[in-house]
Design a protein around this motif. Structure first.
Motif, PDB file in Angstrom:
ATOM      1  N   UNK A  43       0.833  -1.201   0.000  1.00  0.00           N
ATOM      2  CA  UNK A  43       0.000   0.000   0.000  1.00  0.00           C
ATOM      3  C   UNK A  43       0.868   1.252   0.000  1.00  0.00           C
ATOM      4  N   UNK A  44       1.956   1.239   0.767  1.00  0.00           N
ATOM      5  CA  UNK A  44       2.847   2.393   0.785  1.00  0.00           C
ATOM      6  C   UNK A  44       3.434   2.655  -0.601  1.00  0.00           C
ATOM      7  N   UNK A  45       3.870   1.596  -1.286  1.00  0.00           N
ATOM      8  CA  UNK A  45       4.424   1.761  -2.633  1.00  0.00           C
ATOM      9  C   UNK A  45       3.361   2.281  -3.597  1.00  0.00           C
ATOM     10  N   UNK A  46       2.153   1.759  -3.471  1.00  0.00           N
ATOM     11  CA  UNK A  46       1.068   2.208  -4.335  1.00  0.00           C
ATOM     12  C   UNK A  46       0.776   3.688  -4.102  1.00  0.00           C
ATOM     13  N   UNK A  48       2.761   5.953  -2.856  1.00  0.00           N
ATOM     14  CA  UNK A  48       3.884   6.766  -3.343  1.00  0.00           C
ATOM     15  C   UNK A  48       3.771   6.973  -4.850  1.00  0.00           C
ATOM     16  N   UNK A  49       3.413   5.922  -5.564  1.00  0.00           N
ATOM     17  CA  UNK A  49       3.229   6.045  -7.012  1.00  0.00           C
ATOM     18  C   UNK A  49       2.094   6.999  -7.357  1.00  0.00           C
ATOM     19  N   UNK A  50       1.156   7.155  -6.426  1.00  0.00           N
ATOM     20  CA  UNK A  50       0.025   8.069  -6.645  1.00  0.00           C
ATOM     21  C   UNK A  50       0.312   9.479  -6.143  1.00  0.00           C
ATOM     22  N   UNK A  51       1.558   9.731  -5.740  1.00  0.00           N
ATOM     23  CA  UNK A  51       1.957  11.086  -5.382  1.00  0.00           C
ATOM     24  C   UNK A  51       2.005  11.411  -3.907  1.00  0.00           C
ATOM     25  N   UNK A  52       1.742  10.437  -3.042  1.00  0.00           N
ATOM     26  CA  UNK A  52       1.806  10.684  -1.598  1.00  0.00           C
ATOM     27  C   UNK A  52       3.266  10.656  -1.134  1.00  0.00           C
ATOM     28  N   UNK A  53       3.664  11.686  -0.388  1.00  0.00           N
ATOM     29  CA  UNK A  53       5.041  11.792   0.071  1.00  0.00           C
ATOM     30  C   UNK A  53       5.168  11.803   1.590  1.00  0.00           C
ATOM     31  N   UNK A  54       4.040  11.859   2.275  1.00  0.00           N
ATOM     32  CA  UNK A  54       4.050  11.946   3.736  1.00  0.00           C
ATOM     33  C   UNK A  54       3.326  10.740   4.323  1.00  0.00           C
ATOM     34  N   UNK A  55       4.011  10.053   5.235  1.00  0.00           N
ATOM     35  CA  UNK A  55       3.454   8.843   5.832  1.00  0.00           C
ATOM     36  C   UNK A  55       3.534   8.925   7.350  1.00  0.00           C
ATOM     37  N   UNK A  56       2.575   8.273   8.006  1.00  0.00           N
ATOM     38  CA  UNK A  56       2.560   8.192   9.463  1.00  0.00           C
ATOM     39  C   UNK A  56       2.492   6.728   9.867  1.00  0.00           C
ATOM     40  N   UNK A  57       3.215   6.379  10.925  1.00  0.00           N
ATOM     41  CA  UNK A  57       3.200   5.021  11.447  1.00  0.00           C
ATOM     42  C   UNK A  57       3.064   5.095  12.971  1.00  0.00           C
ATOM     43  N   UNK A  58       2.750   3.963  13.580  1.00  0.00           N
ATOM     44  CA  UNK A  58       2.641   3.902  15.041  1.00  0.00           C
ATOM     45  C   UNK A  58       3.579   2.872  15.636  1.00  0.00           C
ATOM     46  N   UNK A  59       4.424   2.285  14.799  1.00  0.00           N
ATOM     47  CA  UNK A  59       5.344   1.246  15.266  1.00  0.00           C
ATOM     48  C   UNK A  59       6.717   1.486  14.649  1.00  0.00           C
ATOM     49  N   UNK A  60       7.738   1.398  15.466  1.00  0.00           N
ATOM     50  CA  UNK A  60       9.096   1.617  14.987  1.00  0.00           C
ATOM     51  C   UNK A  60       9.452   0.635  13.875  1.00  0.00           C
ATOM     52  N   UNK A  61       8.996  -0.612  14.007  1.00  0.00           N
ATOM     53  CA  UNK A  61       9.302  -1.630  12.999  1.00  0.00           C
ATOM     54  C   UNK A  61       8.749  -1.240  11.628  1.00  0.00           C
ATOM     55  N   UNK A  63       8.350   1.837  10.461  1.00  0.00           N
ATOM     56  CA  UNK A  63       9.237   2.867   9.922  1.00  0.00           C
ATOM     57  C   UNK A  63      10.508   2.237   9.356  1.00  0.00           C
ATOM     58  N   UNK A  64      11.040   1.239  10.055  1.00  0.00           N
ATOM     59  CA  UNK A  64      12.256   0.568   9.590  1.00  0.00           C
ATOM     60  C   UNK A  64      12.019  -0.140   8.264  1.00  0.00           C
ATOM     61  N   UNK A  65      10.884  -0.817   8.134  1.00  0.00           N
ATOM     62  CA  UNK A  65      10.562  -1.512   6.884  1.00  0.00           C
ATOM     63  C   UNK A  65      10.494  -0.524   5.722  1.00  0.00           C
ATOM     64  N   UNK A  66       9.847   0.589   5.933  1.00  0.00           N
ATOM     65  CA  UNK A  66       9.720   1.577   4.859  1.00  0.00           C
ATOM     66  C   UNK A  66      11.088   2.107   4.436  1.00  0.00           C
ATOM     67  N   UNK A  67      11.906   2.467   5.395  1.00  0.00           N
ATOM     68  CA  UNK A  67      13.231   2.981   5.042  1.00  0.00           C
ATOM     69  C   UNK A  67      14.065   1.909   4.339  1.00  0.00           C
ATOM     70  N   UNK A  68      14.032   0.696   4.847  1.00  0.00           N
ATOM     71  CA  UNK A  68      14.833  -0.384   4.265  1.00  0.00           C
ATOM     72  C   UNK A  68      14.371  -0.745   2.860  1.00  0.00           C
ATOM     73  N   UNK A  69      13.102  -0.492   2.573  1.00  0.00           N
ATOM     74  CA  UNK A  69      12.554  -0.844   1.262  1.00  0.00           C
ATOM     75  C   UNK A  69      12.516   0.347   0.303  1.00  0.00           C
ATOM     76  N   UNK A  70      13.335   1.354   0.568  1.00  0.00           N
ATOM     77  CA  UNK A  70      13.518   2.419  -0.414  1.00  0.00           C
ATOM     78  C   UNK A  70      12.778   3.705  -0.159  1.00  0.00           C
ATOM     79  N   UNK A  71      12.089   3.828   0.959  1.00  0.00           N
ATOM     80  CA  UNK A  71      11.402   5.081   1.270  1.00  0.00           C
ATOM     81  C   UNK A  71      12.388   5.994   2.011  1.00  0.00           C
ATOM     82  N   UNK A  72      13.369   6.468   1.268  1.00  0.00           N
ATOM     83  CA  UNK A  72      14.454   7.237   1.868  1.00  0.00           C
ATOM     84  C   UNK A  72      14.231   8.740   1.798  1.00  0.00           C
ATOM     85  N   UNK A  73      13.447   9.199   0.849  1.00  0.00           N
ATOM     86  CA  UNK A  73      13.219  10.634   0.681  1.00  0.00           C
ATOM     87  C   UNK A  73      11.873  11.080   1.250  1.00  0.00           C
TER      88      UNK A  73
END
Length: 354
Positions: A43-46, A48-61, A63-73
């Protein structure tokens, strides 16, 4: 065969409605609880492809998954305030915007950031009635201390979370008024609030309420805002399950345990190996309903769709099985039943994206 189906075309249409309703405000996609059960990373990748650049999470894990999977910017915000050193150290390492919901949390973030030689971005959480995290409106002296004495913190936003936006307009507007008063007082004290945001999915679509700089959406993405259907949003999520047994049963046959169902005539029955364990027939808002709402929930009839026709659930939904009436439906073992479910309640099933 059974799986949860997430139709990304419907998510896309819901996102269009969200952007239109937001009227230019930034959109934070809240991906808490595995993106509301729809699957965090897909869903995050989808989005992002639709133009969303801001994400919120409630678990540290998460956030780690997103960064590790290329959500660096992309900007990632941790919604939950925490003073736990291990969690904060990881969040700072990941470059996540932390939430300061208490003086202790702010001190902990500042200390770790100072030791690492960095400036941590934080958003200040104001408690206007939810009562879980956040500075009280009367604690602005503690908020001011962040600006005056915590040089390793940079306040980039201020937000609040409504406690009952899906069911109480009066309470929601009262909490919004409290938040606006806090923002005005912060400005009077020469404290820059940064991005101000309060609006969640229900408030965004149910009321004509101030959107501020950003809105945070979760249930709007899945079209699962409770209450009456909302124009522009469609429900996302259904289970596909094959019929495992189909047969005729005589009048007087009992189905289910305890408050079971007794057939009033010869009835053709189909059995599905899906139950409330998998999320079917579950209401996540049940604990917040009043007596009338509970009565309506208990008396409601549940249906599934088989070969384009509606089949009524007989008796109670079981832990792992559901029995439906297919007397008037041409069907056989292996035919597919469609069961409407809120994805956040689903467990034990793989996800199929369409």
């Amino acid at each position: 065969m059974k799986h949860l189906v997430i139709d990304l075309r419907v998510v896309r249409n819901n996102l269009r409605a969200i952007k239109e309703r937001a009227e230019g405000a930034a959109v934070y996609a809240d991906l808490s609880a595995n993106a509301g059960g729809m699957g965090l990373l897909p869903v995050a990748k989808f989005l992002r492809d639709e133009g969303i650049k801001d994400f919120a999470v409630s678990d540290v894990a998460d956030a780690a998954i997103l960064r590790e999977q290329g959500f660096t910017k992309e900007r990632i915000m941790m919604l939950r305030s925490t003073a736990d050193p291990a969690e904060l150290s990881k969040l700072l390492q990941l470059g996540v915007i932390c939430t300061a919901g208490s003086y202790d949390a702010a001190v902990a973030i500042n200390g770790l950031a100072e030791s690492q030689g960095i400036t941590a971005q934080v958003q200040v959480n104001i408690d206007t009635g939810l009562g879980q995290y956040g500075f009280q409106p009367a604690e602005l002296d503690k908020v001011a201390a962040i600006y005056k004495y915590m040089s390793s913190l940079s306040v980039v936003g201020t937000f609040t979370t409504f406690s009952a936006s899906w069911r109480s307009k009066k309470l929601t507007f009262a909490q919004m008024d409290k938040f606006n008063i806090v923002l005005d007082r912060m400005i009077d004290m020469n404290l820059e609030p940064g991005w101000a945001h309060a609006c969640d999915s229900a408030a965004l679509f149910k009321y004509n309420i101030e959107h501020m700089d950003a809105v945070r959406v979760d249930t709007a993405l899945s079209g699962r805002i409770p209450g009456k259907p909302i124009q522009g949003l469609s429900k996302v999520g259904y289970i596909e399950a094959g019929l495992e047994e189909v047969g005729w049963y005589p009048k007087g046959h009992t189905i289910g345990s305890e408050r079971g169902y007794t057939t009033k005539a010869p009835t053709k029955i189909a059995i599905l190996s899906v139950g409330y364990y998998h999320g079917f027939g579950v209401d996540r808002y049940i604990s917040e309903r009043g007596m009338l709402g509970l009565l309506k929930f208990r008396r409601r009839s549940l249906f599934v769709r088989i070969n384009g026709a509606r089949a009524r659930v007989l008796g109670n939904v079981g832990l792992l099985h559901t029995v439906v009436d297919v007397t008037k439906i041409d069907c056989t073992v292996g035919d597919i039943a469609l069961l409407d479910v809120d994805p956040v309640n689903v467990k034990g099933l793989p996800i199929l994206y369409r």
